[in-house]
Scaffold this active site. Structure first.
Site, PDB file in Angstrom:
ATOM      1  CG  ASP A  56      -1.943   1.080   1.220  1.00 33.00           C
ATOM      2  OD1 ASP A  56      -2.274   1.597   0.129  1.00 33.00           O
ATOM      3  OD2 ASP A  56      -2.437   1.427   2.307  1.00 33.00           O
ATOM      4  CB  CYS A 112      -5.768  -1.118  -4.358  1.00 34.90           C
ATOM      5  SG  CYS A 112      -6.243   0.596  -4.651  1.00 34.90           S
ATOM      6  CB  ALA A 134      -9.267   3.151  -0.676  1.00 36.96           C
ATOM      7  N   GLY A 135      -9.093   1.965  -3.894  1.00 30.09           N
ATOM      8  CA  GLY A 135      -9.118   2.421  -5.281  1.00 30.09           C
ATOM      9  C   GLY A 135      -8.469   3.777  -5.468  1.00 30.09           C
ATOM     10  N   GLY A 176      -4.736   4.291  -4.718  1.00 31.41           N
ATOM     11  CA  GLY A 176      -3.285   4.260  -4.857  1.00 31.41           C
ATOM     12  C   GLY A 176      -2.803   3.222  -5.841  1.00 31.41           C
ATOM     13  NE  ARG A 177      -2.481  -1.294  -2.428  1.00 31.42           N
ATOM     14  CZ  ARG A 177      -2.730  -2.042  -1.371  1.00 31.42           C
ATOM     15  NH1 ARG A 177      -1.957  -3.086  -1.106  1.00 31.42           N
ATOM     16  NH2 ARG A 177      -3.742  -1.769  -0.574  1.00 31.42           N
TER      17      ARG A 177
END
Length: 175
Positions: A76, A114, A116-117, A119-120
């Protein structure tokens, strides 16, 4: 219950009306909302679901609905690892080759999630915009943030601005 999804299209710069990829950035489903999530994926025509966080649901349920699940987790807040980067680009290259072999094949919709949608998942889509398009890293980030507020942190932004493209070719835009 609504699924938190952001659609980003990657188009050919030589022929802007031709979509190469549809990307759907999502947060992670939970066991309780997985049926709703799967319906949304099916409604959007998702063929591949890329999970870049730890598992929060049973992937066999998604696979049983004809959607390939690729589990490529990385830390993360971090940029993708070399292994994730290679797997992601291989998937995109394979899908692009399918379209080139048979122009009647519609562009794939690829879901990426990911936790929360933010970052990754968005950094992989930004990478696709940079890699397959004539989109600079900062423009890719701005385009994604326009649709998905708060996406991509400073560490990821620094990484993608230093990233060297492997491909020359198609362009990506947000539709």
């Amino acid at each position: 219950m609504e699924v938190n999804a952001t659609l980003i299209d990657c188009c050919d710069p030589q022929k802007p009306s031709r979509v190469l990829f549809h990307f759907l950035i999502l947060d992670a489903p939970s066991p309780s909302n997985l049926p709703t999530y799967i319906k949304e994926l099916q409604h959007r025509g998702v063929r591949h679901l890329v999970r870049v966080c730890g598992p929060t649901y049973d992937a066999t349920l998604v696979k049983s609905r004809g959607i390939d699940v690729h589990s490529w987790p990385f830390d993360d807040g971090a940029p993708p690892t070399r292994a994730v980067l290679d797997s992601w680009l291989k998937l995109l290259d394979t899908e692009l080759a399918r379209q080139q072999e048979d122009p009647s094949v519609p562009p794939p919709t690829i879901g990426v999630h990911c936790v929360a949608g933010l970052g990754r998942a968005p950094i992989l889509v930004a990478l696709a915009l940079v890699e397959y398009g004539n989109v600079s890293a900062l423009d890719a980030i701005a385009l994604i943030r326009e649709k998905r507020k708060g996406a991509i942190n400073q560490t990821q932004m620094h990484w993608i601005t230093k990233y060297k493209r492997r491909h020359q070719g198609a362009g990506c835009v947000i539709m």
